[in-house]
Design an enzyme around this catalytic site. Structure first.
Site, PDB file in Angstrom:
ATOM      1  N   ARG B 123     -20.546  -2.442   2.654  1.00  0.00           N
ATOM      2  CA  ARG B 123     -19.519  -3.499   2.534  1.00  0.00           C
ATOM      3  C   ARG B 123     -18.956  -3.637   1.127  1.00  0.00           C
ATOM      4  O   ARG B 123     -18.465  -4.698   0.748  1.00  0.00           O
ATOM      5  CB  ARG B 123     -20.059  -4.854   2.995  1.00  0.00           C
ATOM      6  N   LYS B 145      -4.831  -0.238  -3.374  1.00  0.00           N
ATOM      7  CA  LYS B 145      -4.636   0.187  -1.989  1.00  0.00           C
ATOM      8  C   LYS B 145      -5.469   1.432  -1.754  1.00  0.00           C
ATOM      9  O   LYS B 145      -5.313   2.434  -2.445  1.00  0.00           O
ATOM     10  CB  LYS B 145      -3.170   0.517  -1.717  1.00  0.00           C
ATOM     11  N   GLU B 187       8.290   8.940  -8.866  1.00  0.00           N
ATOM     12  CA  GLU B 187       7.745   7.577  -8.808  1.00  0.00           C
ATOM     13  C   GLU B 187       8.057   6.828 -10.114  1.00  0.00           C
ATOM     14  O   GLU B 187       8.235   5.610 -10.117  1.00  0.00           O
ATOM     15  CB  GLU B 187       6.229   7.587  -8.543  1.00  0.00           C
ATOM     16  N   LYS B 229       3.893  -0.948 -12.322  1.00  0.00           N
ATOM     17  CA  LYS B 229       3.004  -1.098 -11.164  1.00  0.00           C
ATOM     18  C   LYS B 229       2.023  -2.248 -11.393  1.00  0.00           C
ATOM     19  O   LYS B 229       1.805  -3.083 -10.497  1.00  0.00           O
ATOM     20  CB  LYS B 229       2.253   0.217 -10.924  1.00  0.00           C
ATOM     21  N   GLU B 239       0.807  -7.497  -1.061  1.00  0.00           N
ATOM     22  CA  GLU B 239       2.109  -7.172  -0.506  1.00  0.00           C
ATOM     23  C   GLU B 239       2.636  -8.247   0.435  1.00  0.00           C
ATOM     24  O   GLU B 239       3.115  -7.977   1.531  1.00  0.00           O
ATOM     25  CB  GLU B 239       2.074  -5.804   0.205  1.00  0.00           C
ATOM     26  N   ARG B 243       5.519  -7.105  -3.984  1.00  0.00           N
ATOM     27  CA  ARG B 243       4.978  -5.744  -4.000  1.00  0.00           C
ATOM     28  C   ARG B 243       5.803  -4.789  -3.151  1.00  0.00           C
ATOM     29  O   ARG B 243       5.792  -3.581  -3.361  1.00  0.00           O
ATOM     30  CB  ARG B 243       3.507  -5.743  -3.553  1.00  0.00           C
ATOM     31  N   ASN B 247       8.239  -0.078  -2.587  1.00  0.00           N
ATOM     32  CA  ASN B 247       8.651   0.789  -1.480  1.00  0.00           C
ATOM     33  C   ASN B 247      10.101   1.252  -1.603  1.00  0.00           C
ATOM     34  O   ASN B 247      10.634   1.867  -0.675  1.00  0.00           O
ATOM     35  CB  ASN B 247       8.452   0.076  -0.148  1.00  0.00           C
ATOM     36  N   HIS B 250      11.176   4.452  -0.145  1.00  0.00           N
ATOM     37  CA  HIS B 250      10.092   4.894   0.729  1.00  0.00           C
ATOM     38  C   HIS B 250      10.386   4.688   2.208  1.00  0.00           C
ATOM     39  O   HIS B 250       9.787   5.348   3.049  1.00  0.00           O
ATOM     40  CB  HIS B 250       8.786   4.187   0.357  1.00  0.00           C
ATOM     41  N   HIS B 254       9.667   7.951   3.897  1.00  0.00           N
ATOM     42  CA  HIS B 254       8.588   8.153   4.877  1.00  0.00           C
ATOM     43  C   HIS B 254       9.126   8.763   6.164  1.00  0.00           C
ATOM     44  O   HIS B 254       8.449   9.583   6.806  1.00  0.00           O
ATOM     45  CB  HIS B 254       7.888   6.827   5.185  1.00  0.00           C
ATOM     46  N   HIS B 267       5.685  14.473  -1.407  1.00  0.00           N
ATOM     47  CA  HIS B 267       5.996  13.053  -1.261  1.00  0.00           C
ATOM     48  C   HIS B 267       7.118  12.624  -2.214  1.00  0.00           C
ATOM     49  O   HIS B 267       8.105  12.007  -1.797  1.00  0.00           O
ATOM     50  CB  HIS B 267       4.735  12.222  -1.508  1.00  0.00           C
TER      51      HIS B 267
HETATM   52  N1  LIG Z   1      -3.035   4.102  -2.833  1.00  0.00           N
HETATM   53  C1  LIG Z   1      -1.757   4.042  -3.183  1.00  0.00           C
HETATM   54  O1  LIG Z   1      -1.272   3.005  -3.651  1.00  0.00           O
HETATM   55  C2  LIG Z   1      -0.902   5.264  -3.024  1.00  0.00           C
HETATM   56  C3  LIG Z   1       0.370   5.311  -3.601  1.00  0.00           C
HETATM   57  C4  LIG Z   1       1.111   6.491  -3.478  1.00  0.00           C
HETATM   58  C5  LIG Z   1       0.576   7.572  -2.801  1.00  0.00           C
HETATM   59  N2  LIG Z   1      -0.654   7.493  -2.246  1.00  0.00           N
HETATM   60  C6  LIG Z   1      -1.254   8.634  -1.561  1.00  0.00           C
HETATM   61  O2  LIG Z   1      -1.481   9.672  -2.508  1.00  0.00           O
HETATM   62  C7  LIG Z   1      -1.520  10.909  -1.809  1.00  0.00           C
HETATM   63  C8  LIG Z   1      -0.724  11.921  -2.587  1.00  0.00           C
HETATM   64  O3  LIG Z   1      -1.342  12.088  -3.861  1.00  0.00           O
HETATM   65  P1  LIG Z   1      -1.006  13.338  -4.776  1.00  0.00           P
HETATM   66  O4  LIG Z   1       0.452  13.507  -4.852  1.00  0.00           O
HETATM   67  O5  LIG Z   1      -1.791  13.182  -6.029  1.00  0.00           O
HETATM   68  O6  LIG Z   1      -1.519  14.562  -3.895  1.00  0.00           O
HETATM   69  P2  LIG Z   1      -2.941  15.293  -3.807  1.00  0.00           P
HETATM   70  O7  LIG Z   1      -4.050  14.376  -4.073  1.00  0.00           O
HETATM   71  O8  LIG Z   1      -2.958  16.005  -2.516  1.00  0.00           O
HETATM   72  O9  LIG Z   1      -2.860  16.343  -5.006  1.00  0.00           O
HETATM   73  C9  LIG Z   1      -1.877  17.361  -4.954  1.00  0.00           C
HETATM   74  C10 LIG Z   1      -2.500  18.740  -5.157  1.00  0.00           C
HETATM   75  O10 LIG Z   1      -2.821  18.921  -6.540  1.00  0.00           O
HETATM   76  C11 LIG Z   1      -4.165  19.343  -6.694  1.00  0.00           C
HETATM   77  N3  LIG Z   1      -4.576  18.816  -7.996  1.00  0.00           N
HETATM   78  C12 LIG Z   1      -4.896  17.547  -8.277  1.00  0.00           C
HETATM   79  N4  LIG Z   1      -5.093  17.408  -9.597  1.00  0.00           N
HETATM   80  C13 LIG Z   1      -4.907  18.632 -10.159  1.00  0.00           C
HETATM   81  C14 LIG Z   1      -4.959  19.121 -11.489  1.00  0.00           C
HETATM   82  N5  LIG Z   1      -5.195  18.301 -12.519  1.00  0.00           N
HETATM   83  N6  LIG Z   1      -4.727  20.420 -11.688  1.00  0.00           N
HETATM   84  C15 LIG Z   1      -4.444  21.241 -10.642  1.00  0.00           C
HETATM   85  N7  LIG Z   1      -4.347  20.844  -9.376  1.00  0.00           N
HETATM   86  C16 LIG Z   1      -4.590  19.531  -9.144  1.00  0.00           C
HETATM   87  C17 LIG Z   1      -4.841  18.793  -5.490  1.00  0.00           C
HETATM   88  O11 LIG Z   1      -6.035  19.485  -5.208  1.00  0.00           O
HETATM   89  C18 LIG Z   1      -3.789  18.971  -4.413  1.00  0.00           C
HETATM   90  O12 LIG Z   1      -3.816  20.262  -3.915  1.00  0.00           O
HETATM   91  C19 LIG Z   1      -0.971  10.649  -0.426  1.00  0.00           C
HETATM   92  O13 LIG Z   1      -2.045  10.678   0.498  1.00  0.00           O
HETATM   93  C20 LIG Z   1      -0.391   9.245  -0.520  1.00  0.00           C
HETATM   94  O14 LIG Z   1      -0.485   8.546   0.705  1.00  0.00           O
HETATM   95  C21 LIG Z   1      -1.394   6.367  -2.357  1.00  0.00           C
HETATM   96 ZN   LIG Z   2       5.322   6.878  -3.259  1.00  0.00          ZN
END
Ligand SMILES: NC(=O)c1ccc[n+]([C@@H]2O[C@H](COP(=O)([O-])OP(=O)(O)OC[C@H]3O[C@@H](n4cnc5c(N)ncnc54)[C@H](O)[C@@H]3O)[C@@H](O)[C@H]2O)c1
Ligand SMILES: [Zn+2]
Ligand SMILES: NC(=O)c1ccc[n+]([C@@H]2O[C@H](COP(=O)([O-])OP(=O)(O)OC[C@H]3O[C@@H](n4cnc5c(N)ncnc54)[C@H](O)[C@@H]3O)[C@@H](O)[C@H]2O)c1
Ligand SMILES: [Zn+2]
Lengths: 380, 380
Positions: B123, B145, B187, B229, B239, B243, B247, B250, B254, B267
């Site tokens: 938890r 999030k 972003e 942020k 949100e 917040r 988006n 987005h 999306h 993305h």
């Molecule tokens: N929680 C939130 O508020 C929030 C906000 C925006 C996006 N997200 C989520 O984030 C995710 C996308 O994140 P992302 O764009 O970081 O993608 P990701 O985590 O898939 O990373 C992208 C790629 O880069 C590689 N990688 C990561 N760091 C590296 C480094 N330093 N050197 C070489 N390769 C590296 C990873 O292994 C992966 O293949 C989605 O699932 C999205 O829903 C969450």
């Molecule tokens: Zn985004």
């Protein structure tokens, strides 16, 4: 009709307790406790509970609001993340959004699963508890602990997520097997021992009436038990301290459940044995007067038959140590010091624990001999 | 070294930003931001990130504390409850308890999964974010999030669970593929448009330096983005209102990701297209001056190549409506009204949305023709 307020840091809500709460209210189009702004309602229940109480709930909800039903088969083995995921997919398929209200109709298993689904679906939607077992009414539906089991252990994943209300209809207990009812009553005995001497006195004097189905006596016991839970949870929602007293009897009780693979005893029965061990520990430390200890033992033994089981002291002590309640190596233990009073200690030695568990197991053996029952072959 | 405070209702913590944060500190035995009372540390990462940065983190953690590593293969397809359950079982097998600290070492996928595991294991236990993609540094690691995908849709289950700290080491971005870096920068463009005109001006003037790896320029952009942020999340953790401005771009973005099955665009690239649609909508409503609109478009187009994709207006509009951001039938939309300023509106008609999406798709087509690329066969 008693209404018990639960006021925690994260939410304020009521437990509505009484009879006939699931009957369509004359003139009223909706259930007591139902929030006004729910765009739709999705009920999660098990087929057997639905058979007894599904139609009552549907009628009490009226037809001003769309209602869907989702099912989870009865049984602790379904309290897993795979069930949670399946329910979430079904919610999405039904188009459930942030204004959807979930209703948990069932015992603690349904309540824990549904509450956890509500905690995580779209990062949290509202849910309402309609507990239909005694255990769920006096314990699991109140306080916001939700979650499911891992293969590695019970309740190892979850969230704190408070319901918008709890509707505890005593009528639902009429269809509950009596063994379930009695086992749930051990949680009331627990509440009495840890914090409510008057409830203890009442149970001592009226247990037979409660077991015979006297609804005034039952209501008195359920109400007081809920008040104990509500007060403790209000003071310590996230179990930083005081809330641990609700674990009285549970440290050893959980070890017994694990040793018997959750098959042989109901939860309340295991807690009955666990309380006996804790009482022994309190008495042998000299903090619990013998007269109080005897009254406690007597009430616990009258409340349920305590089924015998097979386990060694060593195994139970080992399982106690692995209980997730431990923090950084020291084991917190809830010791009774008088009727209505416990203390939380951190200095219970393995020797003390072993002696208390051995004393409890001696009584288990005495029962086995008396009843002529063979010890199960799978010595835990 | 910039330290950005995030002060939400549920938690207060710092984002530590700079270079060399994952280098063993001279004299210091532990990582900046590491809480003093962690009994043990369990790092969750992917094999490819571990290869580049695992050893640095291990050394920065020092050897005063037990450290274990758990792996999740790279890729959005692993962001599921089955991964969460597997990680929780591994935590239990390692004996993780409430004093264990999880560390997420990776991009947004690792951060979202690890944060959710931390939210529900027992938890809730503490976790620390070490984001290694630009997107994770400026966006996903900050704000609490956490969650995973269902078959029915992205991020449909999760929790709000704030990290104890975020350690954003700009050095980690040196190993990131440039396409990932550029996509993450969208972003930052978003942050500039919604709330920081000075950041917008800076990016306009210094985008080439940022893309060429100038660390002062990059730090300036990342710091400002995180501040946007942090400020928005502090004002509205869950949100309920403000917040939603995060988006921006987005809603349509999306839909594009869903229409292309999350395969064809990163993305940030989809968000780039989504922002172009929102800008069109603002302009055609007369709330966004043409000069501002043009500067926005220009910066978005310079930040990433915007890959073409195949989708019809009808499909995108339909997918936009099914976005989980909708509440009870009305679609919230974030409209730009000037550089550094947006407004949340609820009265966007389907005709307006269609026109904006069609205008955006006209640009997609223009790119396809210019580059001579055939449209993919699987028209979404
Ligand atoms: N929680 C939130 O508020 C929030 C906000 C925006 C996006 N997200 C989520 O984030 C995710 C996308 O994140 P992302 O764009 O970081 O993608 P990701 O985590 O898939 O990373 C992208 C790629 O880069 C590689 N990688 C990561 N760091 C590296 C480094 N330093 N050197 C070489 N390769 C590296 C990873 O292994 C992966 O293949 C989605 O699932 C999205 O829903 C969450
Ligand atoms: Zn985004
Ligand atoms: N969340 C908490 O704070 C908390 C506290 C204590 C226990 N729990 C959890 O509660 C669970 C146990 O709950 P339980 O004892 O209610 O068991 P349960 O939910 O399994 O119900 C017991 C049985 O009774 C049936 N049943 C339920 N209501 C009925 C009715 N009105 N008529 C006929 N049959 C009915 C059920 O289908 C089931 O077969 C455990 O998983 C335990 O971990 C949670
Ligand atoms: Zn219990």
């Amino acid at each position: 009709m008693p209404e018990i307020r639960v006021e925690t840091d994260s939410a304020h809500y009521s437990v509505h307790l009484g009879s006939g709460l699931l009957q369509p209210q004359a003139g009223a189009s909706s259930l007591v406790g139902l929030p006004a702004k729910a765009s739709r309602v999705i009920v999660v229940t098990s087929p057997e509970v639905e058979r007894f109480w599904g139609e009552s709930l549907r009628r009490a909800l009226g037809n001003g609001i769309p209602v869907n039903l989702l099912h989870v088969p009865a049984g602790e083995q379904h309290k897993r993340l795979s069930t949670v995921e399946r329910l979430c997919e079904e919610l999405a398929a039904l188009g459930a959004d942030r204004d959807t209200l979930l209703i948990a109709l069932g015992g603690g298993v349904i309540g824990d699963i549904t509450g956890f689904v509500a905690a995580i679906y779209m990062r949290g939607i509202r849910f309402l508890q309609v507990p239909t077992t005694l255990l769920a009414q006096v314990d699991s539906s109140v306080g916001g602990k939700t979650g499911v089991n891992l293969a590695a252990g019970k309740n190892l994943v979850g969230s704190f997520h408070q319901p918008v209300a709890v509707i505890a209809d005593l009528d639902t207990l009429r269809t509950l097997p009596v063994r379930e009812l009695r086992a749930g009553l051990q949680e009331s005995v627990k509440s009495a021992i840890i914090r409510d001497a008057a409830l203890f006195d009442f149970m001592e004097a009226n247990l037979d009436a409660v077991l015979a189905g006297d609804s005034a006596a039952l209501e008195r016991v359920v109400e007081s038990s809920i008040r104990v839970k509500a007060a403790v949870v209000a003071a310590d929602e996230r179990e930083g301290g005081l809330r641990m007293i609700l674990n009285f009897g549970h440290t050893v009780g959980h070890a017994i459940e694990a040793a018997t693979e959750y098959k042989h005893l109901l939860h309340g029965e295991a807690i009955g044995w666990g309380m006996l061990a804790a009482i022994h520990l309190g008495e042998s430390r000299g903090v619990l007067p013998a007269a109080d200890a005897n009254r406690m033992r007597e009430l616990i033994r009258r409340t349920t038959d305590l089924p015998n089981f097979a386990a060694t002291t060593e195994r139970l002590v080992a399982l106690t140590g692995s209980d997730k309640k431990k923090r950084s190596g020291t084991l917190s233990f809830i010791l009774p010091i008088g009727i209505g009073q416990v203390e939380i200690v951190n200095d219970v030695t393995e020797a003390e624990l072993s002696a208390a568990v051995a004393a409890m197991l001696a009584e288990v053996q005495a029962i086995s001999r008396a009843s002529g029952v063979e010890e199960p072959a799978h010595a835990g």
